[in-house]
Design an enzyme around this catalytic site. Structure first.
Site, PDB file in Angstrom:
ATOM      1  N   GLY A 292       9.143  -3.923  -8.390  1.00 28.04           N
ATOM      2  CA  GLY A 292      10.173  -2.761  -8.848  1.00 28.04           C
ATOM      3  C   GLY A 292      11.426  -3.376  -8.761  1.00 28.04           C
ATOM      4  O   GLY A 292      11.838  -3.723  -7.905  1.00 28.04           O
TER       5      GLY A 292
ATOM      6  N   SER B 133       9.711   6.148  -3.070  1.00 29.75           N
ATOM      7  CA  SER B 133       9.523   5.065  -2.001  1.00 29.75           C
ATOM      8  C   SER B 133       8.436   5.569  -1.103  1.00 29.75           C
ATOM      9  O   SER B 133       8.424   6.844  -0.668  1.00 29.75           O
ATOM     10  CB  SER B 133      10.797   4.972  -1.341  1.00 29.75           C
ATOM     11  OG  SER B 133      10.662   4.335   0.035  1.00 29.75           O
ATOM     12  N   SER B 134       7.621   4.606  -0.607  1.00 30.31           N
ATOM     13  CA  SER B 134       6.776   4.978   0.508  1.00 30.31           C
ATOM     14  C   SER B 134       7.145   5.475   1.419  1.00 30.31           C
ATOM     15  O   SER B 134       6.645   6.257   2.491  1.00 30.31           O
ATOM     16  CB  SER B 134       5.911   3.736   0.839  1.00 30.31           C
ATOM     17  OG  SER B 134       5.225   3.073  -0.360  1.00 30.31           O
TER      18      SER B 134
ATOM     19  N   LEU C 246       0.419   3.689  -1.807  1.00 28.01           N
ATOM     20  CA  LEU C 246       0.834   3.509  -3.320  1.00 28.01           C
ATOM     21  C   LEU C 246       1.203   4.927  -3.804  1.00 28.01           C
ATOM     22  O   LEU C 246       0.770   6.161  -3.577  1.00 28.01           O
ATOM     23  CB  LEU C 246      -0.262   3.083  -4.437  1.00 28.01           C
ATOM     24  CG  LEU C 246      -0.859   1.657  -3.827  1.00 28.01           C
ATOM     25  CD1 LEU C 246      -1.748   1.061  -4.956  1.00 28.01           C
ATOM     26  CD2 LEU C 246       0.239   0.528  -3.835  1.00 28.01           C
TER      27      LEU C 246
ATOM     28  N   ASP D 227      14.051  -2.197  -5.386  1.00 30.83           N
ATOM     29  CA  ASP D 227      14.347  -3.299  -4.376  1.00 30.83           C
ATOM     30  C   ASP D 227      15.101  -4.426  -5.153  1.00 30.83           C
ATOM     31  O   ASP D 227      14.459  -5.449  -5.241  1.00 30.83           O
ATOM     32  CB  ASP D 227      13.091  -3.682  -3.290  1.00 30.83           C
ATOM     33  CG  ASP D 227      12.805  -2.506  -2.449  1.00 30.83           C
ATOM     34  OD1 ASP D 227      13.365  -1.666  -1.803  1.00 30.83           O
ATOM     35  OD2 ASP D 227      11.486  -2.188  -2.534  1.00 30.83           O
TER      36      ASP D 227
ATOM     37  N   GLN E  84       8.363  -8.973   7.706  1.00 33.85           N
ATOM     38  CA  GLN E  84       9.297  -8.675   7.012  1.00 33.85           C
ATOM     39  C   GLN E  84       9.883  -7.482   7.824  1.00 33.85           C
ATOM     40  O   GLN E  84      11.213  -6.670   7.470  1.00 33.85           O
ATOM     41  CB  GLN E  84       9.185  -8.215   5.701  1.00 33.85           C
ATOM     42  CG  GLN E  84       8.206  -7.182   5.219  1.00 33.85           C
ATOM     43  CD  GLN E  84       7.866  -6.973   3.690  1.00 33.85           C
ATOM     44  OE1 GLN E  84       7.106  -7.908   3.330  1.00 33.85           O
ATOM     45  NE2 GLN E  84       8.514  -6.191   3.094  1.00 33.85           N
TER      46      GLN E  84
ATOM     47  N   GLY F  24       0.700  -1.073  -0.046  1.00 35.17           N
ATOM     48  CA  GLY F  24       0.022   0.016  -0.031  1.00 35.17           C
ATOM     49  C   GLY F  24       0.959   1.363   0.020  1.00 35.17           C
ATOM     50  O   GLY F  24       1.840   1.150  -0.414  1.00 35.17           O
TER      51      GLY F  24
ATOM     52  N   HIS G  23       4.419   2.561  -8.105  1.00 37.22           N
ATOM     53  CA  HIS G  23       3.378   1.541  -8.118  1.00 37.22           C
ATOM     54  C   HIS G  23       2.397   1.650  -9.261  1.00 37.22           C
ATOM     55  O   HIS G  23       2.187   0.685  -9.812  1.00 37.22           O
ATOM     56  CB  HIS G  23       2.565   1.481  -6.628  1.00 37.22           C
ATOM     57  CG  HIS G  23       3.647   1.136  -5.280  1.00 37.22           C
ATOM     58  ND1 HIS G  23       3.682   2.198  -4.434  1.00 37.22           N
ATOM     59  CD2 HIS G  23       3.798  -0.068  -4.922  1.00 37.22           C
ATOM     60  CE1 HIS G  23       4.255   1.813  -3.447  1.00 37.22           C
ATOM     61  NE2 HIS G  23       4.513   0.420  -3.621  1.00 37.22           N
TER      62      HIS G  23
HETATM   63  O1  PAF Z   1       8.006  -4.446  -2.061  1.00 34.43           O
HETATM   64  C1  PAF Z   1       7.189  -4.515  -1.203  1.00 34.43           C
HETATM   65  O2  PAF Z   1       6.197  -3.733  -1.010  1.00 34.43           O
HETATM   66  C2  PAF Z   1       7.070  -5.814  -0.356  1.00 34.43           C
HETATM   67  O3  PAF Z   1       8.368  -6.060   0.064  1.00 34.43           O
HETATM   68  C3  PAF Z   1       6.324  -7.121  -0.856  1.00 34.43           C
HETATM   69  C4  PAF Z   1       7.031  -7.486  -1.979  1.00 34.43           C
HETATM   70  C5  PAF Z   1       4.896  -6.425  -1.147  1.00 34.43           C
HETATM   71  C6  PAF Z   1       6.157  -7.998   0.138  1.00 34.43           C
HETATM   72  O4  PAF Z   1       5.429  -7.586   1.422  1.00 34.43           O
END
Ligand code: PAF
Length: 284
Positions: free
Chosen positions: A147, A185-186, A31, A150, A59, A29, A35
């Protein structure tokens, strides 16, 4: 047309029945334009386009920004509608982790999971790969789009999709940037005014490194370090790797990656480099 919102596997199965070819864009999200471009890239790749919106707790390490991570669901839905998304999959944590977050089974990212980003975030890629594997299982996409910003995540997801014989095509899309080069980036919302002014130095350093590519690896790393130094940015790492993040090979395509904390956020960025002469080293 507004996308259908699915919150559970049953809702997802119901809304996707009859979809011959599925494209998936996994997101957390918040976005932004980056995105949007992933969604637009993915739109023609499937007859059903699914965007997942899930801030994945596994994560984030304790003390990281899981609670503070920006959550902008209504705006995200509008972006998805504009980009022609058919289904937004936005599960609750319990739908993704029905047996709790300390699950006994997860995806081991292997040695690549503990270097670069993994050196400072040792549990991060296990969390990313585990949630992406779950999303792959739930959505059954034919193609999934991520993307290049990352880059290590993209390489690991591509390796996982191949090693686990998913048959899913993993597509990487170029990083979307602000006009001064800062990668979208968010987490850029965490940048204060002064840090926002320094942040484009990361991209300038990558460009300087890429321009030095024909002179070899030492020149690439020296150019990147010197550009960061001039801007008062001290990197966590500046690393030169091959495109799969193995050792770089002269005379071939490589990837230059930088991570640097600028104020609160840790900025990550990378660039393609064509490497010339044969001296290969990594900078710290
Ligand atoms: O890149 C991200 O936004 C996150 O690491 C992902 C790939 C949606 C996994 O949670």
């Amino acid at each position: 047309m507004a996308p259908v919102i699915a919150r559970t596997r049953a809702e997802l199965v119901d809304v996707l029945k009859g979809a011959d070819r599925r494209a998936l864009v996994p997101t957390m999200g918040a976005l932004h334009e980056g995105h949007r471009q992933l969604l637009e890239h993915a739109r023609p790749l499937g007859d059903a386009l699914v965007a997942s919106i899930f801030v994945n707790p596994t994560q984030f390490a304790p003390g990281e920004d899981f609670d503070a991570y920006p959550r902008t669901f209504d705006a995200d839905l509008a972006t998805c509608e504009d980009a022609g998304v058919d289904v937004v999959f936005a599960p609750e944590v319990g739908a993704m982790y029905p047996h709790g977050l300390d699950q006994p089974i997860s995806v081991d990212p292997g040695p690549l999971g503990s270097v670069l980003e993994g050196a400072s975030r040792p549990t991060h890629f296990r969390g990313v790969l585990t949630v992406v594997a779950k999303l792959f299982g739930l959505v059954s996409p034919d193609v999934a789009v991520f993307g290049e910003k990352d880059y290590q995540q993209l390489v690991l997801i591509r390796q996982m999709a191949s090693e686990l014989a998913t048959g899913i095509e993993v597509v990487g899309c170029p990083t979307v940037r602000e006009s001064d080069g800062l990668a979208r980036s968010s987490r850029n919302v965490y940048l204060g005014d002064e840090d926002r002014r320094r942040a484009p130095a990361v991209h300038r350093a990558l460009r300087a490194g890429a321009d030095a590519g024909p002179r070899g690896a030492d020149a690439v790393l020296a150019a990147a370090h010197s550009t960061l130094g001039a801007a008062g940015v001290s990197p966590d790492y500046v690393a030169l790797r091959d495109v799969d993040l193995g050792d770089p090979v002269s005379g071939s395509q490589a990837r230059l990656l930088i991570a640097a904390r600028v104020g609160t956020p840790r900025l990550l960025d990378n660039i393609a480099v064509h490497l010339g002469a044969p001296d290969i080293h990594e900078g710290a």
